[in-house]
Design an enzyme around this catalytic site. Structure first.
Site, PDB file in Angstrom:
ATOM      1  N   LYS A  40       0.808  -1.193   0.000  1.00  0.00           N
ATOM      2  CA  LYS A  40       0.000   0.000   0.000  1.00  0.00           C
ATOM      3  C   LYS A  40       0.855   1.262   0.000  1.00  0.00           C
ATOM      4  CE  LYS A  40      -2.987  -2.526   3.176  1.00  0.00           C
ATOM      5  NZ  LYS A  40      -3.425  -2.582   4.592  1.00  0.00           N
ATOM      6  N   GLY A  41       2.125   1.093   0.402  1.00  0.00           N
ATOM      7  CA  GLY A  41       2.967   2.239   0.737  1.00  0.00           C
ATOM      8  C   GLY A  41       3.128   3.282  -0.351  1.00  0.00           C
ATOM      9  N   GLU A  56       7.824   2.873  -6.101  1.00  0.00           N
ATOM     10  CA  GLU A  56       8.019   2.308  -4.760  1.00  0.00           C
ATOM     11  C   GLU A  56       7.982   3.406  -3.701  1.00  0.00           C
ATOM     12  OE1 GLU A  56       8.213   0.096  -2.678  1.00  0.00           O
ATOM     13  OE2 GLU A  56       9.342  -1.673  -3.249  1.00  0.00           O
ATOM     14  N   ASP A  58      14.782  -0.422   0.842  1.00  0.00           N
ATOM     15  CA  ASP A  58      15.494  -0.679   2.093  1.00  0.00           C
ATOM     16  C   ASP A  58      16.570  -1.732   1.806  1.00  0.00           C
ATOM     17  OD1 ASP A  58      15.704  -0.412   4.965  1.00  0.00           O
ATOM     18  OD2 ASP A  58      14.549  -2.239   5.194  1.00  0.00           O
ATOM     19  N   PHE A  81      13.473   4.521  10.938  1.00  0.00           N
ATOM     20  CA  PHE A  81      12.210   3.925  10.516  1.00  0.00           C
ATOM     21  C   PHE A  81      11.264   5.060  10.161  1.00  0.00           C
ATOM     22  CE2 PHE A  81       8.260   1.820  10.260  1.00  0.00           C
ATOM     23  CZ  PHE A  81       8.611   0.627   9.636  1.00  0.00           C
ATOM     24  N   ASP A 108       4.005   3.135   6.563  1.00  0.00           N
ATOM     25  CA  ASP A 108       3.353   2.784   7.832  1.00  0.00           C
ATOM     26  C   ASP A 108       4.313   2.212   8.858  1.00  0.00           C
ATOM     27  OD1 ASP A 108       3.731   0.258   6.380  1.00  0.00           O
ATOM     28  OD2 ASP A 108       2.538  -0.613   8.001  1.00  0.00           O
ATOM     29  N   ARG A 147       0.045   6.147   7.734  1.00  0.00           N
ATOM     30  CA  ARG A 147       0.113   6.312   6.272  1.00  0.00           C
ATOM     31  C   ARG A 147      -0.468   7.653   5.828  1.00  0.00           C
ATOM     32  NH1 ARG A 147       1.544   1.338   3.996  1.00  0.00           N
ATOM     33  NH2 ARG A 147       0.662  -0.531   4.952  1.00  0.00           N
TER      34      ARG A 147
HETATM   35  P1  IMP Z   1      13.061  -4.197   1.181  1.00  0.00           P
HETATM   36  O1  IMP Z   1      12.700  -5.434   0.440  1.00  0.00           O
HETATM   37  O2  IMP Z   1      13.863  -4.468   2.418  1.00  0.00           O
HETATM   38  O3  IMP Z   1      13.737  -3.141   0.316  1.00  0.00           O
HETATM   39  O4  IMP Z   1      11.695  -3.649   1.765  1.00  0.00           O
HETATM   40  C1  IMP Z   1      11.047  -2.612   1.221  1.00  0.00           C
HETATM   41  C2  IMP Z   1       9.691  -2.455   1.868  1.00  0.00           C
HETATM   42  O5  IMP Z   1       9.737  -2.519   3.306  1.00  0.00           O
HETATM   43  C3  IMP Z   1       9.228  -1.071   1.530  1.00  0.00           C
HETATM   44  O6  IMP Z   1       8.546  -1.032   0.298  1.00  0.00           O
HETATM   45  C4  IMP Z   1       8.371  -0.716   2.724  1.00  0.00           C
HETATM   46  O7  IMP Z   1       7.051  -1.194   2.512  1.00  0.00           O
HETATM   47  C5  IMP Z   1       9.002  -1.460   3.885  1.00  0.00           C
HETATM   48  N1  IMP Z   1       9.925  -0.566   4.623  1.00  0.00           N
HETATM   49  C6  IMP Z   1      11.265  -0.584   4.603  1.00  0.00           C
HETATM   50  N2  IMP Z   1      11.791   0.376   5.395  1.00  0.00           N
HETATM   51  C7  IMP Z   1      10.730   1.058   5.905  1.00  0.00           C
HETATM   52  C8  IMP Z   1      10.618   2.197   6.795  1.00  0.00           C
HETATM   53  O8  IMP Z   1      11.593   2.818   7.262  1.00  0.00           O
HETATM   54  N3  IMP Z   1       9.349   2.585   7.090  1.00  0.00           N
HETATM   55  C9  IMP Z   1       8.232   1.962   6.597  1.00  0.00           C
HETATM   56  N4  IMP Z   1       8.300   0.908   5.765  1.00  0.00           N
HETATM   57  C10 IMP Z   1       9.540   0.452   5.426  1.00  0.00           C
HETATM   58 MG    MG Z   2       6.494  -1.329   0.061  1.00  0.00          MG
END
Ligand code: IMP
Ligand code: MG
Length: 176
Positions: free
Chosen positions: A44-45, A100, A104, A153, A160, A166
């Protein structure tokens, strides 16, 4: 983090984000000039950022959404990514731009890029509102980035913590 989460300072205001969306929208419009483009938002982000960026891309576009979540991302670059809502558009021979919220570890994104390539997209690029490069365990890098953030974070503007925050009209973070 507990139920008494403390919301930190504002990192990016809506005004700053929209200014950046103007710049990136213009750049994307220029880079794909004369081409069709499919924008795929990650739910949803990414919804708030998707709404901002799509209005600023002056091209023949279609949009779709995907829901993907990754597991085991702390420990391995091959963390399992589960797709629970798939893209319905035909991607064969199409330029795809993944929209996106934040990159992260990069595990989710790496898998999505692979997946859209398997679906025979002509090209797959990424436009991320936020990039947290200090946490990267893959070698993916967004082609278009709103802002880089430290290892915090972050919340708000679609992002979220436990499904909350959100709706904040700015980007903040939870106090560690
Ligand atoms: P990745 O696969 O570790 O890059 O994860 C990415 C997903 O994790 C993002 O699309 C977000 O939905 C969630 N995420 C990663 N870091 C954060 C943060 O600091 N706050 C909120 N959601 C996060
Ligand atoms: Mg995401």
């Amino acid at each position: 983090m507990t139920s008494e989460n403390i919301v930190g300072k504002i990192l990016f205001t809506e005004e700053q984000i929209l200014k950046r969306a103007n710049e990136l929208g213009a750049q994307i419009t220029e880079d794909y000039k004369g081409e069709k483009l499919i924008l795929i938002g990650t739910l949803k982000g990414a919804i708030v950022w998707m709404a901002d960026i799509m209005k600023r891309i002056d091209l023949d576009t279609e949009i779709d959404f995907i829901v993907a979540s990754s597991y085991g991302k702390e420990t391995t670059t091959s963390g399992i990514v589960k797709i629970s809502k798939d893209v319905e558009l035909d991607l064969d021979g199409k330029h795809v731009l993944i929209v996106e919220d934040i990159v992260d570890s990069g595990v989710t994104l790496q898998r999505l890029i692979e997946y859209f390539n398997e679906r025979k997209a002509k090209s797959v690029k990424v436009c991320a509102l936020l990039d947290k490069p200090s946490r990267r365990i893959t070698d993916v890098k967004p082609h278009y980035t709103g802002f880089e953030v430290e290892d915090l974070f972050v919340i708000g503007y679609g992002l979220d913590y436990d499904q909350k925050y959100r709706n904040l009209p700015y980007i903040s973070y939870l106090e560690p």
